[in-house]
Design an enzyme around this catalytic site. Structure first.
Site, short mmCIF file in Angstrom:
data_model
loop_
_atom_site.label_atom_id
_atom_site.label_comp_id
_atom_site.label_asym_id
_atom_site.label_seq_id
_atom_site.Cartn_x
_atom_site.Cartn_y
_atom_site.Cartn_z
N ASN A 89 -3.24 -6.04 5.69
CA ASN A 89 -2.21 -5.11 5.24
C ASN A 89 -2.41 -4.87 3.75
O ASN A 89 -2.09 -5.73 2.93
CB ASN A 89 -0.83 -5.73 5.53
CG ASN A 89 0.30 -4.89 4.99
OD1 ASN A 89 0.12 -3.75 4.58
ND2 ASN A 89 1.50 -5.46 4.97
N LYS B 174 -0.91 -2.81 1.90
CA LYS B 174 0.34 -2.39 1.24
C LYS B 174 0.06 -1.19 0.34
O LYS B 174 -0.81 -0.39 0.66
CB LYS B 174 0.98 -3.56 0.49
CG LYS B 174 1.06 -4.81 1.36
CD LYS B 174 1.90 -5.90 0.79
CE LYS B 174 1.92 -7.07 1.76
NZ LYS B 174 2.81 -8.13 1.35
N HIS C 36 7.82 -4.41 8.83
CA HIS C 36 7.45 -5.33 7.75
C HIS C 36 8.69 -5.63 6.90
O HIS C 36 9.51 -4.74 6.67
CB HIS C 36 6.34 -4.73 6.88
CG HIS C 36 5.74 -5.74 5.97
ND1 HIS C 36 6.37 -6.15 4.81
CD2 HIS C 36 4.61 -6.48 6.07
CE1 HIS C 36 5.63 -7.08 4.23
NE2 HIS C 36 4.56 -7.31 4.97
N GLU D 55 9.10 -5.90 3.85
CA GLU D 55 9.26 -5.05 2.67
C GLU D 55 9.99 -3.75 3.04
O GLU D 55 10.72 -3.18 2.24
CB GLU D 55 7.90 -4.78 2.02
CG GLU D 55 7.43 -6.02 1.25
CD GLU D 55 5.93 -6.22 1.23
OE1 GLU D 55 5.17 -5.28 1.49
OE2 GLU D 55 5.51 -7.36 0.94
N GLU E 137 6.31 -13.47 9.94
CA GLU E 137 6.07 -13.54 8.50
C GLU E 137 7.35 -13.98 7.78
O GLU E 137 8.22 -13.14 7.50
CB GLU E 137 5.66 -12.17 7.96
CG GLU E 137 4.41 -11.60 8.59
CD GLU E 137 3.78 -10.55 7.69
OE1 GLU E 137 2.65 -10.77 7.24
OE2 GLU E 137 4.42 -9.51 7.43
N GLY F 39 3.46 -13.03 -0.28
CA GLY F 39 3.08 -12.70 -1.65
C GLY F 39 3.50 -13.75 -2.67
O GLY F 39 3.44 -13.51 -3.87
N SER G 9 1.04 -15.37 2.63
CA SER G 9 0.15 -16.15 1.77
C SER G 9 -1.00 -16.82 2.51
O SER G 9 -1.43 -17.92 2.16
CB SER G 9 0.94 -17.19 0.96
OG SER G 9 1.84 -16.52 0.10
P1 PGA Z 1 0.55 -11.84 1.71
O1 PGA Z 1 1.28 -10.69 2.56
O2 PGA Z 1 -0.63 -12.31 2.53
O3 PGA Z 1 0.14 -11.17 0.44
O4 PGA Z 1 1.54 -12.94 1.51
C1 PGA Z 1 1.37 -10.78 3.95
C2 PGA Z 1 2.09 -9.57 4.49
O5 PGA Z 1 3.04 -9.11 3.86
O6 PGA Z 1 1.73 -9.05 5.56
#
Ligand code: PGA
Length: 248
Positions: free
Chosen positions: A10, A12, A94, A96, A164, A170, A210
């Protein structure tokens, strides 16, 4: 019957024409475990570019899609438009988008149904915030997110569930193997009760938050972790190591 290992990248809201071409070229020349299904999700603007340059065998996902077929929906992209462009998957729900754009469980469910009806696979994200985990609400939150989907969609053969935890995204703070496995197992048990044994056995439940080349191998050993959704590390060459997390 084993579930095929699945790794999603992803991106983003990251990347440029040049940097995305570099990632794609790197994947094209990498030796990827042929047992792993790989899907990458660049920003919408670069979907076609990615599909044009990426080798066959790796699929491309949108990071979102709308639930209406066409019309006056400024800024949105339809399922048919993704299909038309050979984009075969979409990420949905997601955190976010759930948190920042306030997408509800119902809206995510309706978009999931629209995508599947239109022949697009869905990486369906779910996960709890730190406050919810500390209040011991993890399973309630996750299962409510998934239940909204099972209320409108009984065929889960083209859904990959991505667990997640919001606190792990992140942050560099990965869930422990035990924490992740516990939730994945709970999701699988719920799938069995809600949609039947076969759906529970067949549905991939992948972990995100992460994930790195350092922690992926241990996580991949857990019985109910069927792959990863990778954010930050999917922009780096180390993404290939994550794709190969189960390779000897
Ligand atoms: P990250 O994001 O690996 O940067 O923690 C994962 C995600 O949001 O899918």
């Amino acid at each position: 019957m084993g579930r095929q290992f699945f790794v999603g990248g992803n991106f983003k809201m990251n990347g440029t024409i040049d940097s995305i071409k570099e990632i794609v070229n790197n994947l094209n020349s990498a030796t990827c475990d042929s047992n792993t299904e790989v899907v990458i999700a660049p920003p919408a603007l670069y979907l076609l570019l990615t599909r044009e340059h990426l080798r066959a065998g790796i699929e491309v996902a949108a990071q979102n899609v709308f639930d209406r077929p066409n019309g006056a929906f400024t800024g949105e992209i339809s399922v048919a438009q993704l299909k038309d462009s050979n984009i075969t998957w979409t990420v949905l729900g997601h955190s976010e988008r759930r948190v920042i754009l306030q997408e509800t469980n119902k809206f995510v469910a309706d978009k999931t149904k629209a995508a599947l009806d239109g022949g697009i696979g869905v990486i369906l994200c779910c996960g709890e915030t730190l406050e919810q985990r500390e209040a011991e609400k993890t399973m309630d939150v996750v299962l409510a997110q998934l239940k909204a989907v099972s209320d409108v969609q009984k065929d889960w053969s083209k859904i990959v569930v991505a667990y997640e935890p919001v606190w792990a995204i992140g942050t560099g703070k990965v869930a422990s193997n035990e924490q992740a496995q516990e939730v994945h197992k709970g999701i699988r048990e719920w799938l069995g009760e809600e949609l039947g044994k076969e759906v529970a056995e067949k549905t991939r439940v992948i972990y995100g938050g992460s994930v790195s080349e350092k922690n992926c191998r241990e996580l991949a050993k857990e019985g109910d972790i069927d792959g990863f959704l990778v954010g930050g590390a999917s922009l780096k060459p180390a993404f290939v190591d994550i794709i190969n997390a189960r390779k000897e």
